[in-house]
Scaffold this active site. Structure first.
Site, short mmCIF file in Angstrom:
data_model
loop_
_atom_site.label_atom_id
_atom_site.label_comp_id
_atom_site.label_asym_id
_atom_site.label_seq_id
_atom_site.Cartn_x
_atom_site.Cartn_y
_atom_site.Cartn_z
N GLY A 51 0.82 -1.20 0.00
CA GLY A 51 0.00 0.00 0.00
C GLY A 51 0.85 1.25 0.00
N GLY A 53 -0.89 4.46 0.33
CA GLY A 53 -1.75 5.55 0.78
C GLY A 53 -1.02 6.34 1.85
N SER A 295 -17.94 16.67 1.46
CA SER A 295 -17.16 16.75 2.71
C SER A 295 -17.98 17.22 3.92
CB SER A 295 -15.99 17.70 2.51
OG SER A 295 -15.42 18.02 3.76
N ARG A 341 -20.83 11.76 12.98
CA ARG A 341 -21.39 11.19 11.76
C ARG A 341 -22.46 10.15 11.99
NH1 ARG A 341 -15.69 10.72 8.45
NH2 ARG A 341 -15.57 12.97 8.12
N LEU A 452 -6.92 10.62 8.39
CA LEU A 452 -5.66 11.10 7.82
C LEU A 452 -4.63 11.20 8.94
CD1 LEU A 452 -6.97 13.88 5.39
CD2 LEU A 452 -6.64 11.44 4.98
C1 FAD Z 1 -14.17 10.39 -0.24
C2 FAD Z 1 -13.43 10.27 1.06
C3 FAD Z 1 -13.08 11.41 1.78
C4 FAD Z 1 -12.40 11.31 2.97
N1 FAD Z 1 -12.09 12.45 3.65
C5 FAD Z 1 -11.38 12.36 4.79
C6 FAD Z 1 -11.00 13.55 5.50
O1 FAD Z 1 -11.30 14.67 5.09
N2 FAD Z 1 -10.27 13.41 6.63
C7 FAD Z 1 -9.91 12.20 7.11
O2 FAD Z 1 -9.23 12.14 8.12
N3 FAD Z 1 -10.25 11.06 6.46
C8 FAD Z 1 -10.97 11.11 5.32
N4 FAD Z 1 -11.32 9.95 4.66
C9 FAD Z 1 -10.81 8.65 5.13
C10 FAD Z 1 -9.36 8.48 4.69
O3 FAD Z 1 -9.18 9.03 3.41
C11 FAD Z 1 -8.91 7.03 4.62
O4 FAD Z 1 -9.30 6.35 5.76
C12 FAD Z 1 -7.40 6.95 4.52
O5 FAD Z 1 -6.94 7.74 3.47
C13 FAD Z 1 -6.91 5.53 4.34
O6 FAD Z 1 -5.53 5.56 4.11
P1 FAD Z 1 -4.68 4.23 4.04
O7 FAD Z 1 -3.28 4.66 3.80
O8 FAD Z 1 -4.95 3.40 5.23
O9 FAD Z 1 -5.24 3.42 2.79
P2 FAD Z 1 -5.51 3.80 1.27
O10 FAD Z 1 -5.26 5.22 0.98
O11 FAD Z 1 -6.83 3.23 0.94
O12 FAD Z 1 -4.39 3.03 0.48
C14 FAD Z 1 -4.44 1.67 0.25
C15 FAD Z 1 -3.23 1.28 -0.54
O13 FAD Z 1 -3.11 -0.13 -0.55
C16 FAD Z 1 -2.94 -0.61 -1.84
N5 FAD Z 1 -3.52 -1.95 -1.87
C17 FAD Z 1 -4.73 -2.35 -1.41
N6 FAD Z 1 -4.86 -3.67 -1.55
C18 FAD Z 1 -3.72 -4.11 -2.11
C19 FAD Z 1 -3.24 -5.39 -2.48
N7 FAD Z 1 -3.95 -6.49 -2.29
N8 FAD Z 1 -2.03 -5.47 -3.06
C20 FAD Z 1 -1.26 -4.35 -3.25
N9 FAD Z 1 -1.65 -3.13 -2.88
C21 FAD Z 1 -2.86 -3.02 -2.32
C22 FAD Z 1 -3.58 0.40 -2.74
O14 FAD Z 1 -3.01 0.32 -4.01
C23 FAD Z 1 -3.25 1.69 -2.01
O15 FAD Z 1 -1.95 2.11 -2.39
C24 FAD Z 1 -12.04 10.04 3.47
C25 FAD Z 1 -12.38 8.90 2.75
C26 FAD Z 1 -13.10 9.01 1.58
C27 FAD Z 1 -13.55 7.77 0.89
#
Ligand code: FAD
Ligand code: SF4
Ligand code: FES
Lengths: 648, 261
Positions: A51, A53, A295, A341, A452
């Site tokens: 990942g 993200g 948002s 929420r 975030l």
């Molecule tokens: C529309 C929207 C708006 C949001 N706004 C906010 C906000 O304003 N403030 C806030 O705090 N939170 C917000 N959130 C929540 C927040 O964005 C997410 O919870 C957070 O970004 C998740 O980050 P992460 O790094 O855990 O995962 P992600 O960003 O989901 O990244 C997952 C990563 O894993 C990789 N991956 C997944 N499965 C596999 C696999 N099997 N093999 C290889 N790679 C894989 C993907 O390619 C990606 O790179 C929002 C969410 C959404 C949907």
């Protein structure tokens, strides 16, 4: 055969590795006690990060900066496109720049309370501490946060709190934070410290002698199956909201990485805790492929209402003030439109179920900027929310400056995920989970702008410290590529893909996904009942059986095959959904986003049951469709005394 | 539509002819293939329209059309197709945010992948844009290892500079600018990142090296030169202005002169 509803209760989780002593000193203590890997030896350790993200990007860059050899994966064509990019509203931090009484302790308190007392205090406090450093780090990277005319950082308010602690970059905070992490990661890729595999999906975990030692992955372009071995594996693969088919998540976000890890021994924490976000654009028809979030920041200035009369079909501007019900302001006068929420979503469902909804099928409420425009002027509103208004208009062909937005709740985030201890380690030693992939710090409801914060706290600050300790303590003999555990994982992956391709049935993968999603939305969505959950638990195994008999996946495995990718992910959802329903059934209390209709007060407010349910449910896998084992992690509250949440 | 509280959801549907570029693999020749599609709702997004086509193709035993997409909100930059000769189609937005109400019943729509020397086709409408990542790797960052950051308020950033940085940082890396450019140039993309970072006080120490290295990487990746046709900015869904290229050129000459001295 035992049915899935007859789970067994196993040993409670005895040790979460959280240090004791005063809460404000625990994290420093843990860091001090952690063993360190000598910098000259770090290069000898390989760490896999799945990942890119906010969680994975920040972790990969930081571990590489520390000198580890990082091998990183994402399924998109570039690490910059991870789902985090879509986060709009902002990120919380206890900077107290406003001098409005904010502090680390208040952020800690708000988060524990917002999560309806189902999170671990030690973790949440650490999160609040790290929040301060995150803003410093991101500013240093060049993240263009909104600023005041004096050149200092601007903030705004989010739901469930009464201070202004949310930092933002217009409506694109996630994008800007992620680009900061992506750029730091890019620097490490160029330096040769990170080996980046884009368009590559992890399909299984390799466990050798009880430790996570690698993964099996598929190159999504060539179909090539490859084995990657390491000293530790970090899952940062995001949440599983897409199990519902319609959600605000990116279309390809999925549960496969965490589900395969669960199958290999990692416990799954609180799978039923799902966040349904109150302000999303309602669906427009059967073709709907995803839902778009508006948002939460909009609730700073927008007012939510429905017509007082039922089935009122007048245009909103024809409905006089006296005939509007600003129901959040009415029921929750002190928080008004900024209640958490879960509360805002449920209230919308109640007024719509009661016949006051607006728009197609009565599935919508108004979010009205009329007063805000009158008060601040159109330009100021446009400056704050312009891009969101544009997006709304593009999707609905309605102009929110002149007509209130129509919004409805949608699946948005999963508080559940792989169970982790204080060190972010899963129950498989050497396997860590960070970001939305873990069951995290948000309890039964996440506050806005806290995901975030958590993703970046985990990736920049927490994991690098605790992983160091793990690597320093364990000895890591090289795993031979022909080890039987490796061969077994590869064979499992190949068999599964070949089976999917061989069925050649008469239903598309998506048709199963939609059906599963609808079932979950109805029975395991905003309101859950014993009868409904039983119904879902009866239906899911049937659907799964039908899937493995009737799914049709064209093409071969040796090429870019998006149908195969989908079908493979859906096969995991069909198992995960069952665990979610079971978890929801067993937790007969209401808490946060989990509302059991049997557990409510006369006025419809949720009733929590601390006596019986003040624990994290950590589930152990025992086989597909066979009864899992429940391990309880008791939650102790020393600093924030559990009360019935009140936002009135 | 004048439906009162019922929004603008329309019930009339369209019948369309799609001519789509099909190419099995990078080595394959590829060609345009014609498909008929019915029941297209004006409220569908362009990608939802393709979803419907693909569901149908699967049931007919044919291979669905491959295309990149993820967020479907116009922010991840994954999607991108040339629609009737224009990158991302007739509206100034991403392909995923384009809605079928922009088209009329009976229309014929041509759908092709990004075409540029630096973006080889992978399959159907999917191209390889990893060259853009390598341009960023060459210098599109500020060196600030985790833990080394000073307190955020230690350096005030004038609002104008912060806003200027933000407007350039909005680039989503979709590559439409490259696809739209007759020379397949990545100047708009590269300049957006250079300008975002170079205007900030935090970006100052690496200012010269950044622009020189990123421009060099751009040339190495096989992107063409800029002849000021301005097509890039017309196609850009995030409105990165043409001025951005001029600003980068100034940065470039400033850096080159400084280095020569
Ligand atoms: C529309 C929207 C708006 C949001 N706004 C906010 C906000 O304003 N403030 C806030 O705090 N939170 C917000 N959130 C929540 C927040 O964005 C997410 O919870 C957070 O970004 C998740 O980050 P992460 O790094 O855990 O995962 P992600 O960003 O989901 O990244 C997952 C990563 O894993 C990789 N991956 C997944 N499965 C596999 C696999 N099997 N093999 C290889 N790679 C894989 C993907 O390619 C990606 O790179 C929002 C969410 C959404 C949907
Ligand atoms: S400059 Fe515009 S068109 Fe080019 S990659 Fe960035 S967002 Fe896309
Ligand atoms: S799918 Fe993300 S920008 Fe279009």
């Amino acid at each position: 055969m035992t049915t899935y509803t007859s789970y067994t209760v196993g040993d409670p989780i005895a040790d979460t590795k959280a240090p004791d002593g005063p809460i404000a000193e625990r994290w420093s203590r843990r860091r001090f006690e952690a063993k360190l890997v000598n910098p000259s030896n770090r290069r000898k350790h390989t760490v896999i990060v799945v990942g890119t993200g906010l969680a994975g990007g920040s972790a990969g860059a930081t571990l590489a900066e520390q000198g580890y050899r990082v091998v990183q994966f994402c399924y998109q064509d570039s690490p910059r496109r991870a789902h985090s990019i879509a986060a709009q509203g902002g990120i919380n931090a206890a900077k107290n720049y406003r001098n409005d009484g904010d502090s680390v302790h208040r952020l800690f308190y708000d988060t524990v309370k917002g999560g309806d007392f189902r999170a671990r205090e030690s973790n949440v406090h650490r999160l609040a501490e790290a929040s301060v450093e995150i803003i410093d780090q991101c500013v240093a990277q060049g993240v263009p946060f909104a600023r005041e005319y004096g050149g200092l950082l601007d903030t705004r308010s989010f739901g469930g709190v009464q201070v202004s602690r949310t930092f933002y970059a217009r409506g694109q905070t996630g994008q800007q934070l992620l680009l900061g992490a992506y750029q730091a990661l890019s620097r490490q890729i160029e330096a040769g410290n990170v080996e980046m595999h884009a368009r590559t999906e992890m399909l299984d975990l390799i466990v050798v002698d009880g430790r996570a030692r690698g993964i099996v992955a598929r190159d999504l372009v060539t179909g090539q199956i490859s084995v990657h071995l390491a000293d530790a594996v970090v899952l940062a693969s995001g949440g599983y909201g897409n199990v519902f088919y319609l959600s605000t998540n990116a279309k390809n976000s999925n549960a496969s990485a965490i589900w395969r890890a669960h199958r290999r021994g990692a416990y799954f924490g609180n799978p039923c805790f799902t966040q349904i976000h109150p302000t999303c654009i309602p669906r427009s028809g059967d073709h709907q492929s995803k839902l778009t979030l508006m948002s939460e920041s909009l609730r700073n200035d927008g007012r939510i209402w429905v017509p007082k009369a039922k089935a009122d079909t007048r245009s909103p501007d024809q409905i006089p003030e006296a005939e509007r019900d600003y129901y959040l302001e009415r029921i929750y006068p002190s928080f008004g439109n900024l209640v958490p929420r879960d509360i805002a979503s449920r209230a919308a469902k109640v007024v719509c179920d009661d016949g006051h909804g607006v728009g197609p099928g009565g599935q919508g409420v108004y979010l009205d900027f009329g007063d805000a425009i009158a008060r601040m002027g159109r330009d100021k509103v446009a400056e704050k929310y312009g891009n969101l208004f544009e997006m709304y208009e593009r999707i609905t062909a309605e102009d929110p400056y002149s007509r209130p937005m129509r919004i409805y709740p949608a699946v948005h985030y999963t508080m559940g995920g792989l169970w982790v201890d204080y060190d972010l380690s899963t129950t498989v030693p050497g396997l860590f989970a960070i970001g939305e992939a873990n069951f995290s710090d948000h309890g039964a409801n996440r506050l806005g702008a806290s995901a975030l914060m958590q993703g970046l706290a985990d990736g920049y600050f927490v994991l690098p410290a605790t992983l160091n300790d793990y690597l320093a303590r364990a000895s890591h003999d090289a795993v031979e590529p022909d080890h039987p555990a490796v061969a077994e994982a590869v064979a499992d992956v190949e068999d599964r893909l070949n089976l999917l391709l061989a069925i050649d049935g008469d239903r598309t993968p998506d048709s199963f996904h939609r059906e599963l999603g609808e079932l979950l939305w109805d029975e395991c969505g905003m309101a859950r009942s014993e009868a409904g959950l039983h119904k879902a638990l009866d239906r899911i195994p049937e659907l799964r059986e039908e899937f493995w008999r009737r799914v049709k996946v064209p093409g071969t495995g040796a090429e870019l095959n998006q149908s195969l990718e989908k079908a493979n992910r859906i096969s995991d959802y069909l198992e995960l959904a069952e665990l979610m329903c079971l978890d929801a059934l067993h937790r007969s209390e209401s808490c946060g986003g989990h509302f059991r209709v049997e557990s409510q007060a006369a006025d419809g407010e949720a009733v929590r049951d601390d006596k019986d349910f003040s624990y994290v449910a950590a589930w152990e896998f025992t086989g597909s469709g066979s009864a899992p084992v429940l391990h309880k992690e008791a939650l102790d509250f020393e600093y924030v005394h559990p009360t019935q949440r009140s936002y009135a | 539509m004048t439906a009162a509280t019922h929004g603008t959801t329309s019930t009339s549907t369209m019948k369309l002819t799609l001519r789509i570029w099909r190419q099995h693999s990078p080595e394959d020749g590829g060609s345009m293939v014609t498909y008929q599609i019915e029941g297209v709702s004006p409220d569908m997004s362009f990608l939802e329209m393709l979803d419907v086509l693909n569901e149908d193709l699967i049931l007919r035993g044919e291979e669905p059309v491959a295309f990149d997409h993820d967020c479907r909100e116009g922010i991840c930059g994954a999607c991108g197709m040339v629609i009737n000769g224009r990158a991302h189609g007739p509206e100034r937005t991403t392909t995923c945010q384009l809605h079928m109400r922009q088209f009329s019943d009976g229309d014929t729509i041509d759908i092709e992948p990004w075409r540029a020397a630096a973006f080889p086709v992978v399959k159907d409408l999917v191209v390889d844009r990893s060259a853009l990542d390598r341009v960023i790797q060459a210098g599109g960052y500020i060196t600030a290892p985790t833990g080394s950051a000073p307190e955020a308020h230690a350096t005030a950033v004038p609002k104008e500079a912060a806003d200027f940085a933000f407007e350039h940082a909005e680039c989503i890396g979709c590559g439409a600018c490259v696809a739209a450019c007759p020379n397949g140039s990545a100047m708009l993309f590269t300049s957006a990142k250079v300008n975002h970072l170079n205007v900030l006080p935090q970006g100052a120490p690496e200012r010269e090296g950044r622009v020189l290295d990123m421009v060099a990487a751009m040339d190495e990746e096989g992107f063409g030169g800029c002849t000021n046709s301005g097509e890039c900015t017309i196609a850009c869904p995030k409105g990165i202005p043409l001025q951005s290229i001029a600003d980068m050129n100034r940065e470039f000459f400033r850096a080159a002169t400084k280095r020569r001295r």
